[in-house]
Design a protein around this motif. Structure first.
Motif, PDB file in Angstrom:
ATOM      1  N   VAL A  73     103.494  -4.830  23.150  1.00 20.52           N
ATOM      2  CA  VAL A  73     102.881  -3.892  22.209  1.00 20.52           C
ATOM      3  C   VAL A  73     103.923  -2.856  21.825  1.00 20.52           C
ATOM      4  CG1 VAL A  73     101.971  -2.378  24.032  1.00 20.52           C
ATOM      5  CG2 VAL A  73     100.903  -2.369  21.767  1.00 20.52           C
ATOM      6  N   GLU A  74     103.906  -2.469  20.580  1.00 23.53           N
ATOM      7  CA  GLU A  74     104.767  -1.395  20.102  1.00 23.53           C
ATOM      8  C   GLU A  74     103.959  -0.547  19.131  1.00 23.53           C
ATOM      9  OE1 GLU A  74     107.055  -3.653  16.475  1.00 23.53           O
ATOM     10  OE2 GLU A  74     107.668  -4.123  18.527  1.00 23.53           O
ATOM     11  N   TYR A  75     104.458   0.632  18.832  1.00 20.47           N
ATOM     12  CA  TYR A  75     103.733   1.562  17.958  1.00 20.47           C
ATOM     13  C   TYR A  75     104.560   1.813  16.709  1.00 20.47           C
ATOM     14  CZ  TYR A  75     100.676   2.227  21.932  1.00 20.47           C
ATOM     15  OH  TYR A  75      99.791   2.006  22.963  1.00 20.47           O
ATOM     16  N   GLN A  76     103.982   1.439  15.567  1.00 20.83           N
ATOM     17  CA  GLN A  76     104.707   1.515  14.321  1.00 20.83           C
ATOM     18  C   GLN A  76     104.216   2.677  13.465  1.00 20.83           C
ATOM     19  OE1 GLN A  76     104.842  -2.261  12.324  1.00 20.83           O
ATOM     20  NE2 GLN A  76     105.778  -3.307  14.066  1.00 20.83           N
ATOM     21  N   PRO A  77     105.104   3.279  12.670  1.00 19.22           N
ATOM     22  CA  PRO A  77     104.717   4.443  11.864  1.00 19.22           C
ATOM     23  C   PRO A  77     103.694   4.087  10.802  1.00 19.22           C
ATOM     24  CG  PRO A  77     106.913   3.671  11.274  1.00 19.22           C
ATOM     25  CD  PRO A  77     106.523   2.926  12.515  1.00 19.22           C
ATOM     26  N   LEU A  78     102.880   5.073  10.448  1.00 21.01           N
ATOM     27  CA  LEU A  78     101.851   4.865   9.440  1.00 21.01           C
ATOM     28  C   LEU A  78     102.430   4.825   8.041  1.00 21.01           C
ATOM     29  CD1 LEU A  78      99.202   7.348  10.876  1.00 21.01           C
ATOM     30  CD2 LEU A  78      99.127   4.855  11.009  1.00 21.01           C
ATOM     31  N   GLY A  79     103.436   5.664   7.787  1.00 25.07           N
ATOM     32  CA  GLY A  79     104.040   5.732   6.451  1.00 25.07           C
ATOM     33  C   GLY A  79     104.278   7.160   6.046  1.00 25.07           C
ATOM     34  N   VAL A  80     103.353   7.729   5.271  1.00 27.09           N
ATOM     35  CA  VAL A  80     103.452   9.124   4.819  1.00 27.09           C
ATOM     36  C   VAL A  80     102.305   9.924   5.424  1.00 27.09           C
ATOM     37  CG1 VAL A  80     103.484  10.690   2.839  1.00 27.09           C
ATOM     38  CG2 VAL A  80     104.535   8.418   2.644  1.00 27.09           C
ATOM     39  N   VAL A  81     102.637  11.020   6.064  1.00 24.19           N
ATOM     40  CA  VAL A  81     101.641  11.884   6.695  1.00 24.19           C
ATOM     41  C   VAL A  81     101.586  13.210   5.948  1.00 24.19           C
ATOM     42  CG1 VAL A  81     101.053  13.188   8.787  1.00 24.19           C
ATOM     43  CG2 VAL A  81     101.890  10.833   8.969  1.00 24.19           C
ATOM     44  N   GLY A  82     100.385  13.634   5.610  1.00 22.05           N
ATOM     45  CA  GLY A  82     100.190  14.960   5.019  1.00 22.05           C
ATOM     46  C   GLY A  82      99.812  15.951   6.104  1.00 22.05           C
ATOM     47  N   VAL A  83     100.476  17.090   6.113  1.00 20.86           N
ATOM     48  CA  VAL A  83     100.208  18.133   7.111  1.00 20.86           C
ATOM     49  C   VAL A  83      99.768  19.398   6.390  1.00 20.86           C
ATOM     50  CG1 VAL A  83     101.186  19.581   8.928  1.00 20.86           C
ATOM     51  CG2 VAL A  83     101.876  17.181   8.749  1.00 20.86           C
ATOM     52  N   ILE A  84      98.583  19.880   6.723  1.00 21.13           N
ATOM     53  CA  ILE A  84      98.056  21.135   6.172  1.00 21.13           C
ATOM     54  C   ILE A  84      98.088  22.161   7.295  1.00 21.13           C
ATOM     55  CG2 ILE A  84      96.091  22.277   5.084  1.00 21.13           C
ATOM     56  CD1 ILE A  84      95.237  19.574   3.980  1.00 21.13           C
TER      57      ILE A  84
END
Length: 509
Positions: free
Chosen positions: A136-147
């Motif tokens: 198992v590995e953990y892959q990035p989601l892509g683009v993250v919005g931070v408020i």
């Protein structure tokens, strides 16, 4: 953060509108910033999307190098960052320095630990699938919005930004409209490090900008602010099924047992309740003290509170209320507590000024008062006696929130802490968990869900990827259209050997 999430305004050919950020202590304009509408937000997201290939292609080690460079730049500019927080947020320069320093430590932790936490790991395949190698590995989601919020405009958003970046995502950051200059400084320093690549992007504005980010082409939103605004964020994100992590408000309590160090407990209560003008979601707003030590604790608390005052000068131990409209909330909570029979032993209704709120301590406040049930977000403490620790835990948990808290005591302190319904608890200290990068940060109930910081914070911005690789032919071939009754019989026999034992029945309780 209490900005509203509202529908976006229509775009036009007119010049882009702007807004000012103000020094809450003086009213002076600190800076002028653009109000980004949907067009600007979508452009920032598109730029971040384009940069994902380069950023993810660096791998953990490559990203670590850039993040550690960013850490070093912020460390060298520590006083510049603290000064910007001081001018836009109003908090003392020393408190701003502490906030920025803790954020820098989190950047380093995320950069260094991402490979171990998120990298590929072997997983036992079990006897039934012994022919398979599993991982198992953990892959990035892509683009993250931070408020981000205004009360800790460096530390809190970095808890999402640094962990999302370390996991391989690019980020679009919308800081609070009260502290946009702090957000600009964070983004500019990182952009310098990555030589102008749009890995970390800034959008500024009011509620409409946050709404546009929630409905843009992002893969997750990390929000910090009030519970009410968090619900609006979730509703906006639901349009695209965009997942969210919500770090919302709290109504945290401190429990003081009869064997506690009262001097230390009083010092912690004042810090937890008054620091940052009480504008701390994980700060202390309620204190429950064992009745056997209530009087000596109050005497110690008032002794230590003597002479404490707010101010923008060097003598002020905390600054003004950053958000002017919060003053009405603080005043209403104090007045309601007194009207219901609460006793002001320091400060009171007249403690609320035009910009600053004097330290206020109330005792014997009814549990149904606003000062006990709702988030005050001001430099106030409600201190009530309890007959025992069972009552203290019961009252602590009688809230819709569940963010943090503290326990002071010796013999039973750890047991009490484990019984509190909250995401985080400190024993014989206050807010200590926030400074430990390896611990998850977040709450339950109306305090939100999801986690930042620590391994959980890294995984929050990824998805788990399971992989199996056949390393030999199976002893029993089950995944075949040619499977026969003999194969199925052998499978049933194997299953009986593995799991068909009678076991031991648990004893009757």
């Amino acid at each position: 953060m209490t900005a509203t999430i509202e529908p976006d305004v229509a775009s036009s050919d007119e010049p882009q509108p702007t807004f000012d950020s103000f020094n809450p202590a003086t009213g002076d304009v600190v800076g002028t910033h653009p109000i980004d509408g949907r067009e600007q937000v979508e452009a920032a997201v598109a730029a971040a999307r384009e940069a994902t290939g380069w950023w993810q292609g660096l791998g953990f080690e490559g990203r670590k190098e850039y993040l550690l460079q960013w850490r070093s730049v912020l460390t060298r500019r520590l006083h510049q960052v603290a000064d910007q927080v001081h001018r836009e947020g109003g908090k003392p320069h020393g408190d701003a320095l502490l906030e920025a320093g803790l954020a820098i430590d989190h950047i380093a932790w995320a950069a260094k630990h991402a490979p171990k936490v998120l990298g590929r790991k072997k997983v036992a395949s079990g006897l039934l699938m012994t022919n398979q190698a599993a991982s198992v590995e953990y892959q990035p989601l892509g683009v993250v919005g931070v408020i981000g919020p205004w009360n800790y405009p460096v530390f809190t958003p970095i808890g999402s930004i640094a962990y999302a970046l370390a996991a391989g995502n690019t980020v679009v950051f919308k800081p609070s409209e009260y502290t946009p200059g702090v957000g600009r400084l964070l983004v500019d320093t990182f952009t310098e490090v990555v030589h102008g690549r749009p890995v970390l992007n800034l959008v500024t504005g009011l509620g409409e900008t946050g709404s546009a980010l929630c409905t843009a082409d992002v893969d997750k939103i990390a929000f910090t602010g009030s519970s009410a605004t968090g619900k609006k964020v979730m509703a906006a994100c639901a349009e695209n099924l965009t997942p969210v992590v919500i770090e919302a408000g709290g109504k945290d309590s401190m429990i003081i047992d009869e064997d506690a160090d009262l001097a230390s407990a009083a010092e912690a209560a004042l810090w937890g309740g008054l620091s940052n003008a009480g504008q701390t979601c994980i700060g202390t707003e309620r204190v429950y003290v064992h009745e056997r030590v209530f009087d000596p604790f109050m005497a110690e608390l008032l002794r230590q509170a003597e002479g404490l005052r707010p101010g923008y000068d060097d003598g002020g131990v905390y600054g003004p209320s950053t958000m002017p409209k919060q003053l009405d909330v603080i005043r209403s909570h104090i007045e309601d507590a007194i009207a219901r029979g609460g006793r002001p032993v320091l400060g009171g209704a007249d403690a609320v000024g035009e910009r600053f709120v004097q330290p206020t301590i109330l005792t014997h406040v009814p549990e149904d008062s606003l000062a006990v049930t709702e988030e005050t977000f001001g430099p106030t403490l409600v201190v009530n006696p309890v007959k025992d620790m069972d009552e203290a835990v019961e009252l602590t948990n009688a809230t819709k929130y569940g963010l943090a808290g503290a326990v002071f005591g010796k013999k039973h302190a750890m047991d009490i802490a484990s019984r509190i319904r909250s995401g985080m608890t400190s024993v014989n200290s206050v807010i200590a968990f926030a400074a430990v990068p390896g611990l998850p940060f977040g709450g339950v109930g109306d305090s939100g869900f999801g986690r930042i910081h620590g391994p959980d914070g890294l995984r929050e911005f990824t998805y788990p990827k399971a992989i199996t690789r056949q390393r030999m032919k199976p002893v029993i071939m089950l995944q075949s259209m040619a499977r026969d009754e003999k194969t199925e019989s052998r499978f049933a026999q194997l299953l009986t050997v593995l799991h068909g034992g009678t076991g031991t029945l648990p004893k009757r309780r």
